[in-house]
Scaffold this active site. Structure first.
Site, PDB file in Angstrom:
ATOM      1  N   LYS A  13      25.034   8.408  25.571  1.00 41.48           N
ATOM      2  CA  LYS A  13      25.930   9.200  24.722  1.00 41.48           C
ATOM      3  C   LYS A  13      26.194   8.381  23.458  1.00 41.48           C
ATOM      4  O   LYS A  13      26.949   7.416  23.478  1.00 41.48           O
ATOM      5  CB  LYS A  13      27.234   9.519  25.450  1.00 41.48           C
ATOM      6  CG  LYS A  13      28.152  10.452  24.668  1.00 41.48           C
ATOM      7  CD  LYS A  13      29.381  10.830  25.481  1.00 41.48           C
ATOM      8  CE  LYS A  13      30.249  11.797  24.696  1.00 41.48           C
ATOM      9  NZ  LYS A  13      30.759  11.245  23.430  1.00 41.48           N
ATOM     10  N   ASP A  51       3.952   1.485  -1.204  1.00 44.98           N
ATOM     11  CA  ASP A  51       4.574   1.586  -2.531  1.00 44.98           C
ATOM     12  C   ASP A  51       3.603   2.152  -3.567  1.00 44.98           C
ATOM     13  O   ASP A  51       3.996   2.929  -4.445  1.00 44.98           O
ATOM     14  CB  ASP A  51       5.072   0.211  -2.986  1.00 44.98           C
ATOM     15  CG  ASP A  51       6.234  -0.287  -2.146  1.00 44.98           C
ATOM     16  OD1 ASP A  51       6.857   0.544  -1.461  1.00 44.98           O
ATOM     17  OD2 ASP A  51       6.514  -1.499  -2.174  1.00 44.98           O
ATOM     18  N   CYS A  90      45.890 -30.209   8.603  1.00 45.98           N
ATOM     19  CA  CYS A  90      45.377 -29.892   9.933  1.00 45.98           C
ATOM     20  C   CYS A  90      46.543 -29.663  10.895  1.00 45.98           C
ATOM     21  O   CYS A  90      47.443 -30.508  10.989  1.00 45.98           O
ATOM     22  CB  CYS A  90      44.491 -31.030  10.446  1.00 45.98           C
ATOM     23  SG  CYS A  90      43.914 -30.782  12.145  1.00 45.98           S
ATOM     24  N   CYS A 120      38.920 -29.979   8.602  1.00 46.20           N
ATOM     25  CA  CYS A 120      39.660 -31.229   8.756  1.00 46.20           C
ATOM     26  C   CYS A 120      38.612 -32.329   8.814  1.00 46.20           C
ATOM     27  O   CYS A 120      37.724 -32.306   9.674  1.00 46.20           O
ATOM     28  CB  CYS A 120      40.486 -31.208  10.047  1.00 46.20           C
ATOM     29  SG  CYS A 120      41.153 -32.833  10.474  1.00 46.20           S
ATOM     30  N   GLU A 135       0.835  -1.204   0.000  1.00 47.89           N
ATOM     31  CA  GLU A 135       0.000   0.000   0.000  1.00 47.89           C
ATOM     32  C   GLU A 135       0.871   1.256   0.000  1.00 47.89           C
ATOM     33  O   GLU A 135       0.564   2.245  -0.670  1.00 47.89           O
ATOM     34  CB  GLU A 135      -0.912  -0.025   1.237  1.00 47.89           C
ATOM     35  CG  GLU A 135      -2.191   0.781   1.099  1.00 47.89           C
ATOM     36  CD  GLU A 135      -3.050   0.357  -0.082  1.00 47.89           C
ATOM     37  OE1 GLU A 135      -3.550   1.265  -0.762  1.00 47.89           O
ATOM     38  OE2 GLU A 135      -3.191  -0.855  -0.348  1.00 47.89           O
ATOM     39  N   CYS A 190      46.308 -32.877  13.618  1.00 44.05           N
ATOM     40  CA  CYS A 190      46.448 -34.303  13.287  1.00 44.05           C
ATOM     41  C   CYS A 190      47.180 -34.539  11.977  1.00 44.05           C
ATOM     42  O   CYS A 190      47.478 -35.684  11.626  1.00 44.05           O
ATOM     43  CB  CYS A 190      45.080 -34.983  13.263  1.00 44.05           C
ATOM     44  SG  CYS A 190      44.025 -34.446  11.886  1.00 44.05           S
TER      45      CYS A 190
END
Length: 669
Positions: free
Chosen positions: A125, A39, A410, A426, A37, A413
């Site tokens: 502030k 728009d 990794c 990993c 409405e 590991c």
């Protein structure tokens, strides 16, 4: 009336309607018309403006920002915009208050027209850019300018018009200048940075840079907001107090922050400063302190000014939430999902009262966009008590800098790393220590399976010494095995075995949460259980069924579907059930009551409930518990020091209950 006159009349009607809709939407957060409405009316106005060749200065079509200016023009303010004296400690506030008391006492001892008892008004502030908006005798905004020197600023009228909450016309019959702060919300900041080629470094620069940009379309893209808090020049009726002036600002339709607190004592001021400091990180915009002003204008006039500041106002400054420092190195860490993420190692810097040495860098794409390198001087921001984040690089970086390189294996590991989207993973879920340890800790946590006495150190020992490789392995551990671990004696081992055994019978929501489904927290797990009633139903739910669940969108729905497709998840679940884990769902029957289906916000300090307790109580009554007040809120339960949520409830006309009234309601059900 000819056609042109008729069109002009219709244009004025449309402008008034559209400005009213904008005020309800952007200032009151209470839309009174559908977007479609709005728009439709907006398009009609555009068409009439093109047809008549007339565009009024207060028309909403001026907010588009479709202009590039050649340069900024200077503007002389009608009344000076003063800076504020600043206090870094509360002792300075006490000294200021004592000076005020002494001055008022001296005046009253020598004059019959006594000054009133000191009353102060506190506001936040805002950390943005000060703007001064000038309105003529017709109420039309004819100028907006920056503070500049306080006497002369820069004309930013076109830029300010892109801020949709600033009224372009007010119902006032005299010239007036209204002071405010243009800000960029965190929501707008994050949305802008998602698409920006060069991301903004902080909210303040986002607002200041937008208003000082000659390309007004760029200003509009940043979707700024504003709060107003003062009238400078005023040819109309003089105000007697700050609160009277603030009521005028509200009545004129300016956006005003909901926090506006009157205080009569220094103790009340201290309490309010602490309150605002506590809520600071939860706000959707930046503040860097509290402004304290004397309410009575006669008292202000008597106290006067120094060369720089008004004597009747002071700003209490909070610790900075943003700082600059040097990026020393990057460390790569693995989470329980296998994601390998970069963490910045920083030259220590104080931020919001905390020494910060580490910050998140998100991912390699983020690093590239922000142009961050090892050796760079960087902006670091801390908010919501989470790990600080690097927002970008400063311009004064000196010395050698090195590119940040993504790992190919990794770091824990040695397995190969794969890239999925913008993230690195990993895929060694069985023997990568961080993944396994964090998965077990999450599974055993209080909100999940609630295995008492379980810790991360215990999980590390289980992985390293007992070769625990899945959450189902927890239910195979023996007391004798536990006693082989460091600091595990007979009693501690027995207690943990009993806690593990006890966890087998668990509520369904806790079990779903314990699985660590990506993007599924405890609330989402609870919502899934309410919808599907059993684990089997959740597991086999389709994408289309999942997105029908409240608060579940496409990303979460996809995560759930993909999670249950994995063979290793199917295997782990079957093992858990074979070992005796039996999640159950009990549908709590909610008797129809005053809170069933209602949206409720609790605020302030309650005498008989903690935050968690009031949330659980309301949910047990069938209420939806929200964190903020909006037009959709049905009730606000207000305790002591309710603050801004209480104020917004009053503004929106939301029903407010005291704790006593709440308990009377539930006791009478």
């Amino acid at each position: 009336m000819n056609e042109k006159e008729s069109n002009i009349l219709r244009m004025q009607e449309l402008i008034e309607e559209l400005n009213k809709y904008s005020y309800s939407y952007y200032v009151l957060d209470n839309p009174i018309v559908a977007d479609k409405e709005y728009d439709k009316r907006y398009d009609e106005l555009v068409e009439l403006e093109e047809k008549t060749g007339i565009t009024y200065p207060y028309s909403p079509t001026n907010r588009v920002g479709d202009v590039i200016l050649k340069q900024f023009q200077k503007y002389t303010h009608k009344s000076r915009l003063w800076s504020l004296d600043k206090a870094q400690s509360f002792e300075e506030i006490i000294d200021w208050h004592n000076r005020n008391k002494k001055a008022v006492a001296e005046y009253n001892s020598n004059h019959e027209d006594k000054l009133p008892e000191l009353k102060y008004v506190l506001t936040k502030k805002f950390d943005g850019l000060t703007i001064n908006c000038t309105y003529d005798e017709s109420g039309v905004m004819i100028k907006a300018a920056t503070r500049g020197t306080g006497v002369i600023g820069e004309d930013i009228t076109s830029q300010a018009k892109t801020i949709k909450s600033i009224p372009l016309k007010i119902k006032n019959g005299s010239v007036v200048e209204v002071h405010g702060e243009a800000i960029m919300t965190k929501t707008a900041f994050n949305e802008y940075n998602k698409k920006a080629e060069v991301p903004l470094k902080n909210l303040r620069n986002g607002a200041a840079g937008a208003l000082r940009n000659l390309n007004v379309r760029e200003t509009a893209r940043r979707n700024l907001s504003a709060f107003f808090y003062d009238v400078g020049y005023n040819e109309g009726k003089a105000f007697k107090s700050y609160m009277e002036m603030m009521n005028f600002i509200k009545e004129m339709g300016f956006p005003v922050d909901e926090y506006l607190k009157e205080c009569n004592t220094i103790e009340e001021i201290n309490k309010e400063i602490q309150y605002v400091g506590d809520i600071r990180s939860s706000l959707d915009y930046d503040i860097d302190g509290v402004v304290i002003v004397i309410d009575d204008y006669r008292t202000r006039e008597y106290l006067g000014y120094t060369v720089k500041f008004p004597k009747w106002a002071i700003a209490y400054k909070f610790e900075a939430e943003e700082a600059t420092t040097k990026l020393l190195d990057v460390e790569w860490n693995v989470g329980r999902s296998g994601r390998v993420s970069p963490t910045a190692i920083l030259e220590p810097v104080e931020l919001a009262g905390v020494i910060v040495k580490r910050a998140t860098l998100n991912n390699m794409d983020d690093i590239g966009r922000k142009k961050v390198k090892i050796g760079s001087r960087v902006f670091v921001r801390r908010s919501n008590d989470v790990i600080p984040e690097i927002m970008g690089v400063t311009e004064e970086t000196e010395g050698e800098t090195n590119e940040i390189e993504a790992p190919t294996i990794c770091p824990y590991c040695g397995s190969e790393i794969v890239k999925e989207g913008v993230h690195l993973f990993c895929e060694n879920t069985l023997s990568c220590k961080p993944q396994m340890v964090k998965s077990i800790v999450h599974f055993a946590s209080r909100e999940a399976m609630n295995i008492e006495g379980f810790s991360e150190k215990t999980a590390e020992q289980l992985f390293e010494k007992l070769n625990i490789k899945s959450i189902s392995d927890l239910y195979r551990i023996t007391k004798e095995e536990l006693m082989s671990l460091d600091k595990f004696k007979d009693k501690k081992a027995s207690n943990l075995i009993n806690a593990i055994e006890k966890s087998k019978k668990c509520d369904l929501a806790s079990f779903v949460y314990s699985l660590g489904i990506p993007n599924v927290g405890k609330k989402t797990a609870t919502d899934l259980c309410k919808q599907f009633k059993s684990f089997e139903n959740i597991k086999k739910a389709s994408y289309d069924e999942l997105i029908l669940v409240q608060d579940i969108g496409s990303i979460v729905a996809e995560s759930i579907v993909e999670f249950f497709k994995q063979e290793k998840i199917e295997k782990s679940l079957n093992e858990l059930f074979e070992l005796g884990v039996t999640p159950f769902y009990e549908e709590s029957e909610v008797v129809e009551n005053a809170f069933t289906g209602k949206t409720v916000v609790a605020t302030g300090t309650l005498q008989n409930y903690s935050r968690t307790a009031i949330k659980e109580k309301l949910e047990s009554l069938g209420a939806n518990v929200a964190g903020s007040v909006s037009k959709k809120t049905d009730y606000v339960i207000a305790g002591e020091n309710a603050g801004s949520k209480y104020d917004k409830a009053v503004q929106l006309g939301v029903k407010i209950l005291t704790e006593e009234e709440f308990e009377q309601l539930i006791n009478n059900m």
